[in-house]
Scaffold this motif. Structure first.
Motif, PDB file in Angstrom:
ATOM      1  N   ILE A 198       0.954  -1.181   0.095  1.00 58.29           N
ATOM      2  CA  ILE A 198      -0.197  -0.134  -0.170  1.00 58.29           C
ATOM      3  C   ILE A 198       0.846   1.263  -0.048  1.00 58.29           C
ATOM      4  CG2 ILE A 198      -1.831   1.342   1.379  1.00 58.29           C
ATOM      5  CD1 ILE A 198      -2.579  -1.325   2.360  1.00 58.29           C
ATOM      6  N   LEU A 199       0.605   2.121  -0.968  1.00 54.13           N
ATOM      7  CA  LEU A 199       1.703   3.420  -1.066  1.00 54.13           C
ATOM      8  C   LEU A 199       1.291   4.348   0.069  1.00 54.13           C
ATOM      9  CD1 LEU A 199       0.728   3.922  -4.819  1.00 54.13           C
ATOM     10  CD2 LEU A 199       3.086   3.264  -3.978  1.00 54.13           C
ATOM     11  N   PRO A 200       2.431   4.601   0.822  1.00 49.12           N
ATOM     12  CA  PRO A 200       2.138   5.606   1.918  1.00 49.12           C
ATOM     13  C   PRO A 200       2.501   6.908   1.191  1.00 49.12           C
ATOM     14  CG  PRO A 200       4.101   4.398   2.345  1.00 49.12           C
ATOM     15  CD  PRO A 200       3.704   3.982   0.972  1.00 49.12           C
ATOM     16  N   LEU A 201       1.550   7.692   0.939  1.00 45.29           N
ATOM     17  CA  LEU A 201       1.864   9.065   0.402  1.00 45.29           C
ATOM     18  C   LEU A 201       1.530  10.454   1.521  1.00 45.29           C
ATOM     19  CD1 LEU A 201       0.098   8.084  -3.038  1.00 45.29           C
ATOM     20  CD2 LEU A 201       2.536   8.340  -2.578  1.00 45.29           C
ATOM     21  N   LEU A 202       2.457  11.390   1.468  1.00 41.43           N
ATOM     22  CA  LEU A 202       2.086  12.496   1.882  1.00 41.43           C
ATOM     23  C   LEU A 202       1.798  13.830   1.259  1.00 41.43           C
ATOM     24  CD1 LEU A 202       5.184  11.831   4.658  1.00 41.43           C
ATOM     25  CD2 LEU A 202       2.867  11.215   4.698  1.00 41.43           C
ATOM     26  N   PHE A 203       1.038  14.350   1.750  1.00 41.02           N
ATOM     27  CA  PHE A 203       0.692  15.642   0.861  1.00 41.02           C
ATOM     28  C   PHE A 203       1.784  16.696   0.847  1.00 41.02           C
ATOM     29  CE2 PHE A 203      -3.661  14.555   2.519  1.00 41.02           C
ATOM     30  CZ  PHE A 203      -4.093  14.291   1.351  1.00 41.02           C
ATOM     31  N   LEU A 221      -3.967   8.165  -9.350  1.00 43.66           N
ATOM     32  CA  LEU A 221      -2.373   8.377  -9.422  1.00 43.66           C
ATOM     33  C   LEU A 221      -2.238   8.356 -10.845  1.00 43.66           C
ATOM     34  CD1 LEU A 221      -1.472   6.451  -6.231  1.00 43.66           C
ATOM     35  CD2 LEU A 221      -1.584   8.833  -6.353  1.00 43.66           C
ATOM     36  N   LEU A 222      -1.390   9.307 -11.262  1.00 43.77           N
ATOM     37  CA  LEU A 222      -0.683   9.495 -12.459  1.00 43.77           C
ATOM     38  C   LEU A 222       0.572   8.594 -12.461  1.00 43.77           C
ATOM     39  CD1 LEU A 222      -1.347  13.124 -13.561  1.00 43.77           C
ATOM     40  CD2 LEU A 222      -3.102  11.066 -13.493  1.00 43.77           C
ATOM     41  N   ASP A 223       0.728   7.673 -13.421  1.00 44.11           N
ATOM     42  CA  ASP A 223       1.791   6.917 -13.634  1.00 44.11           C
ATOM     43  C   ASP A 223       2.444   6.377 -12.177  1.00 44.11           C
ATOM     44  OD1 ASP A 223       1.940   7.720 -16.247  1.00 44.11           O
ATOM     45  OD2 ASP A 223       3.076   9.670 -16.014  1.00 44.11           O
ATOM     46  N   PHE A 273       4.588  12.282  -6.745  1.00 44.87           N
ATOM     47  CA  PHE A 273       3.406  11.752  -7.364  1.00 44.87           C
ATOM     48  C   PHE A 273       2.264  12.791  -7.655  1.00 44.87           C
ATOM     49  CE2 PHE A 273       4.414   7.512  -5.784  1.00 44.87           C
ATOM     50  CZ  PHE A 273       3.624   6.581  -6.409  1.00 44.87           C
ATOM     51  N   ILE A 274       1.565  12.660  -8.482  1.00 47.68           N
ATOM     52  CA  ILE A 274       0.416  13.598  -8.706  1.00 47.68           C
ATOM     53  C   ILE A 274      -0.738  12.854  -8.373  1.00 47.68           C
ATOM     54  CG2 ILE A 274      -1.184  15.017 -10.317  1.00 47.68           C
ATOM     55  CD1 ILE A 274       1.406  16.376  -9.909  1.00 47.68           C
ATOM     56  N   LEU A 275      -1.584  13.110  -7.545  1.00 55.70           N
ATOM     57  CA  LEU A 275      -2.877  12.599  -7.233  1.00 55.70           C
ATOM     58  C   LEU A 275      -3.977  13.578  -7.592  1.00 55.70           C
ATOM     59  CD1 LEU A 275      -4.836  10.675  -5.425  1.00 55.70           C
ATOM     60  CD2 LEU A 275      -4.755  12.300  -3.683  1.00 55.70           C
ATOM     61  N   ARG A 276      -4.590  13.038  -8.809  1.00 58.07           N
ATOM     62  CA  ARG A 276      -5.790  13.713  -9.684  1.00 58.07           C
ATOM     63  C   ARG A 276      -6.973  13.315  -8.839  1.00 58.07           C
ATOM     64  NH1 ARG A 276      -5.174  13.784 -15.890  1.00 58.07           N
ATOM     65  NH2 ARG A 276      -3.745  15.538 -15.247  1.00 58.07           N
ATOM     66  N   PRO A 326       0.003  17.254  -5.725  1.00 59.02           N
ATOM     67  CA  PRO A 326       1.201  16.950  -5.562  1.00 59.02           C
ATOM     68  C   PRO A 326       1.523  16.275  -4.091  1.00 59.02           C
ATOM     69  CG  PRO A 326       1.501  19.205  -5.378  1.00 59.02           C
ATOM     70  CD  PRO A 326       0.118  18.919  -5.515  1.00 59.02           C
ATOM     71  N   MET A 327       1.779  14.854  -4.236  1.00 58.87           N
ATOM     72  CA  MET A 327       2.088  14.151  -3.034  1.00 58.87           C
ATOM     73  C   MET A 327       3.743  13.613  -3.075  1.00 58.87           C
ATOM     74  SD  MET A 327      -0.957  13.893  -1.930  1.00 58.87           S
ATOM     75  CE  MET A 327      -0.907  12.570  -0.703  1.00 58.87           C
ATOM     76  N   LYS A 328       4.030  13.372  -2.066  1.00 58.85           N
ATOM     77  CA  LYS A 328       5.338  12.614  -1.953  1.00 58.85           C
ATOM     78  C   LYS A 328       5.306  11.281  -1.445  1.00 58.85           C
ATOM     79  CE  LYS A 328       7.117  15.260   2.056  1.00 58.85           C
ATOM     80  NZ  LYS A 328       6.325  16.400   2.162  1.00 58.85           N
ATOM     81  N   LEU A 329       6.062  10.154  -2.081  1.00 65.77           N
ATOM     82  CA  LEU A 329       6.209   9.124  -1.569  1.00 65.77           C
ATOM     83  C   LEU A 329       7.037   8.957  -0.110  1.00 65.77           C
ATOM     84  CD1 LEU A 329       5.417   5.904  -1.819  1.00 65.77           C
ATOM     85  CD2 LEU A 329       7.291   5.575  -3.422  1.00 65.77           C
ATOM     86  N   PHE A 330       6.257   8.486   0.900  1.00 68.64           N
ATOM     87  CA  PHE A 330       7.289   8.243   2.062  1.00 68.64           C
ATOM     88  C   PHE A 330       7.782   6.736   2.001  1.00 68.64           C
ATOM     89  CE2 PHE A 330       6.281   7.887   7.250  1.00 68.64           C
ATOM     90  CZ  PHE A 330       7.593   8.048   7.380  1.00 68.64           C
TER      91      PHE A 330
END
Ligand code: MIC
Ligand code: SF4
Length: 639
Positions: free
Chosen positions: A569-574, A591-593, A603-606, A615-619
């Motif tokens: 599961i992708l942990p993504l932070l704003f 999630l784009l690409d 990441f870009i969360l649409r 915009p999100m960053k992968l933790f």
């Protein structure tokens, strides 16, 4: 430049990486521990790796959480754990032997060693000078397979203790004061290292109480030096040969230092519904109390019960108070039986509870409607006690005992009791007959409730679906995966997953399942400090089973972040925390690409519903990125 004690232990166990705060490192794990509620899954995972026997120095499997045994499930789990331990070379601590952290401290913990446990309070062993961290079951299974443990080299926060505690103020009040200072969020990837003159005034069990609740601040570990008191404790346990002196160098540099004069501390309480919600007992005095429970891995040592008994001696619990006492281990129970302390407790009206987690995890002793419950345990999350309307306060054994007599919140300094005779014993009653040593011959038995650990699919080219739930800040793993009455389904993921977010939104399961069955990927949207508390990897496995592929949060706690990665599961932070507010539950998201974004970490969360790109960053570390692409650690290990 001198080294901290933490970095001394880490450098002697370093496998790769550079020992600089914030860098990814891998360390060798000497000891592992599991408990039954996380252990069944950990050993199922270990078995699925196809390894014939454990490869670390010492592996112990404790049975302490699910000992209530309503229905066949718990007993079947115990039998699985006993037989798989025998088969794989693990020492099995039978139900009745006590709470894993208390027993491990008594019988196995050693200064300078590393310990990884599938329980968030594993850092208790830091009280003896061991680098001890909690982790998900899969990480512990990997450590048993001899695979080094990945972590972020921590910031080391020095806590300089000076002076000595005043009478009726206890180790619990020290850690509550630390919690008041550091709070329950924002301490990820840090270690608390205690030093200074005040340390020598504290015995190993007192240090263990303090190290135990460092977990509530979210630190990776807490460490005390190994000194004369450590030697005295080990001697009293008949284990003096394991002693090594250990402390930070005189000129060690800490990332931050908190000065704490022990004589300035007064009795404190953590108020509902967070261990970080601290007030002085003197401010709460007079509030009616319905239940007092003394025990748990924080405060169930021999000395804790002796102090409580000294206050209760000659008194009786108030008629309005239900008083329960759970000795932390069989050793403690035998000692209080032999020296008459048990008699004092019984005469005071205490209900003697099993040496197990019991009330602490909401397994029993749920308080009444709107009740006030004083407990010596470490977590008072909303509804964890099993009663959503109850208010749980976390206090010292001294405050608990005195309040049980008066029937209202009371400051133990007013008790007039004599604690002068309460001293650390020169020898403990050692009896290891409840440990079963492995013979490598048992046939592994699996009851009908025990299923295979589910595995995720590799990260797909497209991750599209809905915000299945939006939650606020400080969501604990108890909110995500309830324990208590649901605990017995830990070995049965399809059934246990029916209860994901039960106390927050009981409709979550049906919604998530419906989206999953349409082939969508689910999203969880969360505020700060998502996944606090327990190490239960079920808080990742069950959402994964329901199709969740990403958690988009303001921040995520360490153990839960690792569990998310372990199960794909992708942990993504704003990138910009304000974007959290713009997403609503039910929004359609993409999630784009996702695969190339996982590699780059951006990441870009649409938000298709809102027409907005976020915009999100992968933790995740570089190793974890590979795990996420593979769809989880089991896929990687089996590949
Ligand atoms: C807890 O205190 O929350 C538990 C129960 O011990 C958990 C482990 C579990 O959920 O099985 C923990 O602290 O990791
Ligand atoms: Fe058991 Fe409670 Fe300690 Fe968790 S915190 S290990 S449930 S006693």
């Amino acid at each position: 430049m001198g080294q901290t004690q933490c970095y001394k232990i880490l450098s002697s166990h370093l496998v790769d990486g550079s020992l600089k705060a914030g860098e990814s490192i891998r360390i060798r794990i000497d000891q592992t521990l599991t408990q039954d509620a996380t252990g069944t899954m950990a050993y199922l995972e270990f078995e699925s790796m196809g390894i014939d026997r454990v490869r670390n120095e010492l592996a112990v499997s404790y049975v302490d959480h699910n000992t209530v045994q309503v229905g066949f499930e718990n007993a079947d789990d115990h039998e699985y754990l006993r037989t798989v331990a025998d088969r794989k070379g693990v020492i099995y601590s039978r139900a009745g032997n006590g709470i894993c952290h208390q027993v491990h401290l008594e019988r196995f913990a050693l200064p300078g060693k590393t310990l990884l446990g599938s329980d968030s309070h594993t850092p208790t062993a830091g009280g003896i000078g061991e680098f001890a961290a909690g982790a998900g079951g899969l990480d512990v299974a990997l450590a048993m397979a001899g695979i080094p443990f990945s972590l972020i080299a921590p910031r080391v926060i020095g806590i300089r203790l000076t002076g000595a505690l005043r009478p009726f103020v206890s180790a619990k009040d020290i850690i509550l004061r630390v919690l008041e200072r550091f709070g329950v969020k924002g301490n990820v990837n840090s270690v608390f290292e205690y030093f200074g003159d005040g340390v020598s005034t504290l015995s190993v069990p007192e240090r263990a109480t303090i190290a135990n609740m460092g977990a509530e601040c979210g630190v990776t570990a807490s460490l005390f030096p190994s000194d004369g008191n450590t030697l005295a404790f080990l001697k009293a346990q008949g284990r003096a040969e394991g002693f090594v002196p250990l402390s930070a160098d005189e000129d060690a540099v800490y990332d931050d230092v908190f000065e704490l004069d022990l004589s300035s501390i007064e009795p404190l309480a953590a108020c509902p519904h967070s261990p970080g919600n601290i007030r002085k007992v003197s401010e709460l005095e007079g509030m009616a109390v319905n239940q007092v429970l003394i025990g748990s891995c924080t405060n169930s040592s021999y000395m804790d019960l002796k102090k409580a008994a000294a206050i209760l001696s000659g008194h009786h619990a108030a008629p309005t108070v239900s008083l329960g006492v759970a000795p932390g281990s069989r050793e403690v129970l035998m000692m209080i039986t032999e020296d008459g302390t048990l008699d004092t407790l019984i005469k005071a009206g205490a209900r003697i509870l099993e040496s197990a987690c019991g009330f602490c995890i909401g397994n029993h002793q749920s308080p009444g409607t709107d009740a006030v419950s004083l407990r010596t345990s470490n977590r008072n999350f909303h509804a964890r006690s099993g009663t959503a309307s109850a208010d749980v306060y976390l206090v010292s054994p001294e405050t608990a005992a005195y309040s049980a007599i008066t029937g209202v919140f009371s400051d133990p300094r007013e008790s007039g009791a004599d604690l002068s005779s309460v001293r650390m014993p020169e020898s403990f009653h050692v009896d290891d007959s409840m440990f079963i040593m492995p013979t490598f011959s048992a046939e592994v038995k699996r009851g009908p409730n025990i299923g295979e650990p589910p595995v995720n699919t590799p990260l797909p080219e497209a991750v599209r679906g809905h915000a299945v739930i939006k939650v606020g800040e400080k969501i604990t793993t108890d909110h995500i995966m309830p324990a208590g009455a649901r605990l017995k389904y830990r070995s049965n993921i399809p059934h246990y997953s029916r209860f994901v977010f039960e106390s927050v939104d009981p409709t979550f399961h049906d919604r998530a399942e419906a989206y999953r069955d349409k082939g969508e990927s689910g999203f969880i949207i969360a505020g700060a400090s998502y996944g606090q508390g327990s190490s239960r990897e079920h808080a990742a496995i069950c959402p994964m089973y329901l199709g969740i592929r990403a958690v988009c949060a303001v921040s995520i706690e360490r153990i839960h972040q690792a569990n998310l990665c372990n199960f794909g599961i992708l942990p993504l932070l704003f990138e910009d925390e304000d974007d959290y507010a713009s997403i609503d539950q039910g929004d359609e998201l993409e999630l784009l690409d996702p695969r190339s974004s996982t590699a780059s970490g951006s990441f870009i969360l649409r938000d298709i519903t809102k027409g907005k790109d976020i915009p999100m960053k992968l933790f995740a570390s570089e190793d974890q990125k590979k795990t996420l692409l593979a769809g989880g650690r089991l896929n990687e290990v089996k590949a």
